[in-house]
Design a protein around this motif. Structure first.
Motif, PDB file in Angstrom:
ATOM      1  N   HIS A 113       0.631  -1.181  -0.014  1.00 29.25           N
ATOM      2  CA  HIS A 113      -0.071   0.080  -0.106  1.00 29.25           C
ATOM      3  C   HIS A 113       0.796   1.298   0.145  1.00 29.25           C
ATOM      4  O   HIS A 113       0.673   2.139  -0.661  1.00 29.25           O
ATOM      5  CB  HIS A 113      -0.860   0.002   1.180  1.00 29.25           C
ATOM      6  CG  HIS A 113      -1.726   1.363   1.623  1.00 29.25           C
ATOM      7  ND1 HIS A 113      -1.172   2.102   2.466  1.00 29.25           N
ATOM      8  CD2 HIS A 113      -2.716   2.033   0.798  1.00 29.25           C
ATOM      9  CE1 HIS A 113      -1.744   3.285   2.448  1.00 29.25           C
ATOM     10  NE2 HIS A 113      -2.811   3.012   1.480  1.00 29.25           N
ATOM     11  N   ALA A 114       2.073   1.148   0.691  1.00 29.21           N
ATOM     12  CA  ALA A 114       2.958   2.447   0.892  1.00 29.21           C
ATOM     13  C   ALA A 114       3.578   2.671  -0.269  1.00 29.21           C
ATOM     14  O   ALA A 114       3.858   3.633  -0.665  1.00 29.21           O
ATOM     15  CB  ALA A 114       3.781   2.228   2.192  1.00 29.21           C
ATOM     16  N   LEU A 163      -4.027   6.451  -1.218  1.00 25.17           N
ATOM     17  CA  LEU A 163      -5.553   5.830  -1.192  1.00 25.17           C
ATOM     18  C   LEU A 163      -5.748   5.329   0.432  1.00 25.17           C
ATOM     19  O   LEU A 163      -4.735   4.818   0.889  1.00 25.17           O
ATOM     20  CB  LEU A 163      -5.774   4.829  -2.122  1.00 25.17           C
ATOM     21  CG  LEU A 163      -5.629   5.133  -3.515  1.00 25.17           C
ATOM     22  CD1 LEU A 163      -5.776   3.942  -4.472  1.00 25.17           C
ATOM     23  CD2 LEU A 163      -6.644   6.192  -3.985  1.00 25.17           C
ATOM     24  N   PRO A 164      -6.940   5.176   0.839  1.00 27.93           N
ATOM     25  CA  PRO A 164      -7.109   4.655   1.950  1.00 27.93           C
ATOM     26  C   PRO A 164      -6.589   3.346   2.220  1.00 27.93           C
ATOM     27  O   PRO A 164      -7.099   2.444   1.036  1.00 27.93           O
ATOM     28  CB  PRO A 164      -8.629   4.686   2.246  1.00 27.93           C
ATOM     29  CG  PRO A 164      -9.074   5.692   1.174  1.00 27.93           C
ATOM     30  CD  PRO A 164      -8.134   5.608   0.099  1.00 27.93           C
ATOM     31  N   PRO A 165      -5.777   2.875   3.222  1.00 28.15           N
ATOM     32  CA  PRO A 165      -5.513   1.331   3.202  1.00 28.15           C
ATOM     33  C   PRO A 165      -6.232   0.324   3.223  1.00 28.15           C
ATOM     34  O   PRO A 165      -6.182  -0.749   2.744  1.00 28.15           O
ATOM     35  CB  PRO A 165      -4.679   1.463   4.423  1.00 28.15           C
ATOM     36  CG  PRO A 165      -5.030   2.588   5.334  1.00 28.15           C
ATOM     37  CD  PRO A 165      -5.582   3.498   4.490  1.00 28.15           C
ATOM     38  N   GLU A 166      -7.607   0.618   3.662  1.00 27.93           N
ATOM     39  CA  GLU A 166      -8.725  -0.220   3.616  1.00 27.93           C
ATOM     40  C   GLU A 166      -9.458  -0.562   2.224  1.00 27.93           C
ATOM     41  O   GLU A 166     -10.484  -1.083   2.370  1.00 27.93           O
ATOM     42  CB  GLU A 166      -9.756   0.032   4.911  1.00 27.93           C
ATOM     43  CG  GLU A 166     -10.479   1.351   4.696  1.00 27.93           C
ATOM     44  CD  GLU A 166      -9.737   2.400   5.161  1.00 27.93           C
ATOM     45  OE1 GLU A 166     -10.380   3.595   5.048  1.00 27.93           O
ATOM     46  OE2 GLU A 166      -8.491   2.592   5.366  1.00 27.93           O
ATOM     47  N   ALA A 193      -4.023  13.233   3.651  1.00 27.74           N
ATOM     48  CA  ALA A 193      -5.115  13.982   3.840  1.00 27.74           C
ATOM     49  C   ALA A 193      -6.409  13.625   3.046  1.00 27.74           C
ATOM     50  O   ALA A 193      -6.335  13.123   2.117  1.00 27.74           O
ATOM     51  CB  ALA A 193      -4.726  15.503   3.473  1.00 27.74           C
ATOM     52  N   GLU A 194      -7.549  13.917   3.519  1.00 23.18           N
ATOM     53  CA  GLU A 194      -8.728  13.660   3.062  1.00 23.18           C
ATOM     54  C   GLU A 194      -8.909  14.174   1.577  1.00 23.18           C
ATOM     55  O   GLU A 194      -9.518  13.452   0.509  1.00 23.18           O
ATOM     56  CB  GLU A 194      -9.775  14.134   3.810  1.00 23.18           C
ATOM     57  CG  GLU A 194     -11.114  13.830   3.328  1.00 23.18           C
ATOM     58  CD  GLU A 194     -11.447  12.423   3.232  1.00 23.18           C
ATOM     59  OE1 GLU A 194     -12.539  11.919   2.439  1.00 23.18           O
ATOM     60  OE2 GLU A 194     -10.783  11.539   3.847  1.00 23.18           O
ATOM     61  N   PRO A 248      -9.504  -0.145  -5.355  1.00 24.03           N
ATOM     62  CA  PRO A 248      -8.630   0.170  -6.524  1.00 24.03           C
ATOM     63  C   PRO A 248      -8.423  -0.812  -7.617  1.00 24.03           C
ATOM     64  O   PRO A 248      -8.369  -2.047  -7.469  1.00 24.03           O
ATOM     65  CB  PRO A 248      -7.195   0.538  -5.924  1.00 24.03           C
ATOM     66  CG  PRO A 248      -7.619   0.240  -4.225  1.00 24.03           C
ATOM     67  CD  PRO A 248      -8.722  -0.527  -4.287  1.00 24.03           C
ATOM     68  N   ASN A 249      -8.442  -0.174  -8.819  1.00 23.55           N
ATOM     69  CA  ASN A 249      -8.140  -1.171  -9.968  1.00 23.55           C
ATOM     70  C   ASN A 249      -6.847  -0.633 -10.889  1.00 23.55           C
ATOM     71  O   ASN A 249      -6.579   0.533 -10.807  1.00 23.55           O
ATOM     72  CB  ASN A 249      -9.511  -0.952 -10.874  1.00 23.55           C
ATOM     73  CG  ASN A 249      -9.265  -1.647 -12.135  1.00 23.55           C
ATOM     74  OD1 ASN A 249      -8.605  -1.213 -13.241  1.00 23.55           O
ATOM     75  ND2 ASN A 249      -9.854  -2.750 -12.210  1.00 23.55           N
TER      76      ASN A 249
END
Length: 310
Positions: free
Chosen positions: A138-139, A145-148, A290-291, A157-158
């Motif tokens: 993920h990192a 992107l949110p990790p979940e 950040a959001e 995610p695609n």
């Protein structure tokens, strides 16, 4: 995706890349309406009638024998991946399309991801959806992107969406064009294996409309088995890394693959990867994730129906 037109498009692109002299035919210099071999020239070399080949290219001969397909493949000088693709396109018979259930990840595979520890690893579904990733993957690939995100099927995610629609991913790959070509070639072969998948058809349609680069590559009809590459990443946090990418089929889960990224022992890339793993293990600080970043970049990795509405 209409399979008959896919077969015709594939054969036309392969005819177009050959000249008469490439296959031992004389070139009298006459003006040719289309580039490459004519239908009658290909049929002559393959030992079949022009009418039969024309019907095959138009998708009107669903029962072509292996011998005929192999003869055409020989004349067109198809490699093994292209030959397999030709057989898939010619053999398919249209079925009623049903929206499939979301792909699931077996608990054992999830445990395997965790066991990789600091080594980036993720599981990709048959449409290129990320079904799960460990914290280092993920990192590495999508820290914005949110990790979940993979845990929510409508918002997963695609890979293809990220490559063509997400500016963060475009900047991540030093050779973005090479990654883009590989992504389209892989998606082409997937589309031939699963021509009745409506979500796959929607994905291809969306990318064609939103990305001129995807549309151009898709029209060229690339087909290639993805050889595990070595890619250079320009990571926004730890800098440049050269990583080997191994892709493994999950034999008990058709269409699912595990991707693993490694660096040469003792290399600067290995040190950067360890630093990235440490950062991935740290609790979020609210800076990079950040959001606003999630909304702007995350949309590119999610199906249209799963995106946030403003």
């Amino acid at each position: 995706m209409e399979q008959r037109s896919e077969l015709g498009a594939f054969l036309r692109t392969r005819r177009a890349r050959l000249r008469p002299e490439d296959v031992g035919l004389p070139d009298y210099g006459s003006r040719r309406r289309v580039p490459g071999l004519r239908r009658e020239e290909l049929a002559q070399l393959a030992g079949i009638s022009v009418g039969y080949y024309t019907r095959l290219e138009q998708g009107q001969s669903p029962n072509a024998s292996d011998a005929v397909l192999d003869a055409i493949a020989r004349v067109l000088r198809l490699d093994e991946a292209e030959r397999s693709h030709l057989h898939s396109l010619a053999r398919h018979r249209q079925k009623a399309r049903r929206r499939p259930r979301p792909e699931q990840l077996r608990p054992g595979i999830r445990l395997m991801l965790t066991a990789f520890g600091d080594v980036p690893a993720l599981v990709i579904g048959r449409r290129g959806d990320v079904l799960a990733w460990n914290r280092t993957a993920h990192a590495l690939l999508a820290g914005h992107l949110p990790p979940e995100a993979p845990e929510r099927p409508p918002q997963r995610p695609n890979v293809a969406r990220l490559v063509f629609l997400d500016p963060h991913t475009r900047e991540l790959y030093a050779d973005w064009r090479g990654k883009a070509r590989d992504t389209v070639a892989d998606l082409r072969m997937t589309a031939a294996r699963y021509p009745d998948d409506p979500e796959l058809a929607e994905l291809i349609g969306e990318l064609t409309l939103k990305s001129p680069e995807f549309a151009s590559l898709w029209a060229a009809h690339p087909v290639r088995v993805c050889i595990p590459p070595t890619r250079v990443f320009h990571h926004p946090v730890v800098g440049v890394m050269t990583l080997h990418n191994e892709l493994m089929e999950l034999s008990h889960d058709p269409g699912q693959r595990m991707a693993v990224f490694t660096a040469d022992t003792g290399s600067p890339s290995a040190a950067a990867l360890r630093l990235l793993a440490d950062l991935g293990a740290a609790p979020p600080s609210g800076g990079r994730g950040a959001e606003s970043s999630h909304v702007a970049a995350g949309d590119a990795g999610q199906p249209a129906e799963g995106r946030r509405r403003s």
